[in-house]
Design an enzyme around this catalytic site. Structure first.
Site, short mmCIF file in Angstrom:
data_model
loop_
_atom_site.label_atom_id
_atom_site.label_comp_id
_atom_site.label_asym_id
_atom_site.label_seq_id
_atom_site.Cartn_x
_atom_site.Cartn_y
_atom_site.Cartn_z
N ARG A 103 -9.93 -11.76 2.45
CA ARG A 103 -10.82 -12.81 1.96
C ARG A 103 -10.15 -14.19 2.03
NH1 ARG A 103 -11.52 -9.73 -3.56
NH2 ARG A 103 -11.16 -8.05 -2.05
N LYS A 129 0.83 -1.19 0.00
CA LYS A 129 0.00 0.00 0.00
C LYS A 129 0.88 1.26 0.00
CE LYS A 129 -3.62 -1.99 3.01
NZ LYS A 129 -4.82 -1.83 2.17
#
Length: 491
Positions: free
Chosen positions: A343, A269
């Site tokens: 996820r 990020k």
């Protein structure tokens, strides 16, 4: 946390709060607000004075409005007029939150409640007071809060005991979730989180805890959790907390994403997107707190909470884009983006819940996608389910609790985006609709429980950039209140 007492008359009336409501005359020449009627514990002369002050203050009575009037040399020394809107639970919650801030410099406050007020109104008041007075500080010298106690004047305290207990437990558990989420990742890693759950569950014989260590995760095939946690010096964990009350006839499994810090991994990020990634375990905090709340309220519903915990770091042992991960039960995922790590850990937990726990209902909460905020803003979670009744029931509970969620679609034609050439699934397809496709991916792991599963993407509402009503700046504890309301309806 503030000490809340129910009393039948003001005992320490240094600061007295009287509720006001809108008259419905906002556009006319007459008064826009009026003093709530039937405040039997308040002296007539004080009521008359307050009634005269309402138009002078140009009060509207809207929920959350507070006017402070000084009365030097008299008792009470300060009179606060608090708007309660429609005087329902939502209005009283807003009033309680506003009072927690406007009366923060008081040592003690007394709030008069109209005779015969619904129990929900008192619950809203107490929740608002306790939630808005929350602060998280890590300072060398931090002053204790000035306001330490609130007396709530009611005609029959026993009639409100249950509502106050529910409010106090709900607020205490929401504050716990906020504490867990706000804690910096220099302190908070998977082991630390597991230890906090163990400490919070201690002493409750109907709460059962199991913490899987990395070697156990490997032996049992939790490949998603191991992959995401593989780049960190702090190994992953799977916390299983089980509330097993005698006589429970419904079994709910709650799954919460527990990424204690998310760098994005090799798909790293940018700095600004990374600096608040201590909040990436807010889903885990919420489901743990809700389960502890169910135990504290003795709700006769079995609740099993699964929190897959990992730290997504960059190192020579970190998983890579293009790796294939084998999840619990054997399904494989091609990891197209290591910043779509949540996820992967949720997939393991969902597959385990379906295969081994076999609950009646399966719900997961996760700070899963930035697309949640783009679609719904900062206060609303995205809810996905194929079960209309389950979705409606949880949405109603979330709304009643003062939180917000919106049901989103699960389009069948988007499922094709998940199909990988070399594995069963792509973890993060690139075709867009990020929150929707993430939900469709998770659905692939729900097996026989697909029609009894619900997913909430709560990345945006898990954090507040400023004080806002009952929310304090920082972690919000989103989901605790809604889940507890919903679990209570199952009971």
């Amino acid at each position: 946390m503030l000490a809340i007492r129910l009393v039948t008359a003001p005992e320490r009336p240094d600061a007295l709060v009287l509720p006001i409501r809108p008259t419905g005359n906002a556009e006319g020449d007459g008064p826009r607000a009026t003093l709530e009627s039937s405040l039997p514990a308040v002296a007539d002369e004080l009521l008359a004075e307050a009634a005269a002050l309402v138009p002078a203050a140009r009060a509207t009575g809207r929920a959350g409005e507070v006017h402070v009037h000084l009365r030097p040399g008299r008792t009470p020394g300060r009179l606060l007029l608090a708007g309660v809107g429609e005087a329902d639970e939502r209005g009283w919650r807003a009033a309680g939150a506003a009072l927690a801030r406007s009366a923060a410099d008081e040592t003690h406050v007394t709030v008069a409640v109209p005779g015969g007020a619904p129990a929900a109104s008192v619950r809203g008041l107490v929740e608002g007071l306790l939630l808005a007075s929350y602060r998280f500080r890590l300072r060398a010298a931090d002053e204790a809060p000035t306001l330490t106690g609130v007396d709530v004047v009611v005609t029959d305290p026993a009639a409100y005991d249950e509502a106050v207990e529910a409010a106090v437990v709900t607020a205490r558990m929401t504050r716990l979730a906020r504490d867990l989420t706000n804690t910096p990742s220099s302190v908070k890693n998977p082991q630390w989180f597991a230890e906090q759950v163990e400490a919070a569950a201690a002493g409750e014989p109907d709460l059962h805890l199991r913490v899987r260590q990395p070697d156990e995760l490997a032996a049992e095939g939790f490949g998603g959790i191991l992959a995401v946690g593989g780049g960190s010096a702090s190994g992953p964990r799977l916390v299983e907390l089980d509330w097993r009350p005698v006589g429970a006839r419904t079994h709910v499994v709650l799954v919460g994403k527990g990424i204690t810090f998310d760098t994005g991994g090799i798909s790293i990020k940018p700095r600004d997107a990374m600096k608040l990634m201590r909040k990436d375990m807010a889903g885990a905090a919420a489901v743990v707190a809700a389960t502890l709340g169910a135990a504290a309220l003795r709700l006769p519903v079995r609740v099993t909470t699964l929190t897959p915990l990992a730290e997504n770091m960059v190192s020579g042992s970190a998983f890579r884009p293009g790796d294939v991960v084998r999840h619990y039960g054997g399904v494989t995922s091609e990891t197209t983006n290591s910043d779509a790590e949540g996820r992967l850990v949720l997939a393991d937990a969902l597959a385990y819940a379906v295969a081994d726990l076999k609950p009646d209902l399966l719900i997961d909460l996760a700070t899963l996608t930035g697309a949640n905020a783009i679609a719904l803003g900062t206060r609303t979670g995205a809810l996905y389910s194929e079960n209309d009744q389950l979705a409606a029931d949880l949405l109603a509970a979330i709304d009643a609790a003062g939180e917000a969620a919106w049901r989103m679609p699960l389009p069948a034609d988007y499922v094709q985006y998940l199909r990988s050439d070399i594995a069963d699934l792509y973890s993060a397809p690139t075709q867009g609709a990020g929150s929707v496709v993430a939900a469709l991916y998770l659905r692939e792991f729900t097996g026989d429980l697909r029609q009894r599963w619900l997913h909430v993407d709560m990345s945006a509402p898990s954090w507040a950039e400023r004080d806002d009503a009952e929310l304090s700046r920082g972690a919000t504890g989103w989901g605790v209140r809604g889940l507890l309301r919903w679990l209570a309806t199952l009971a």
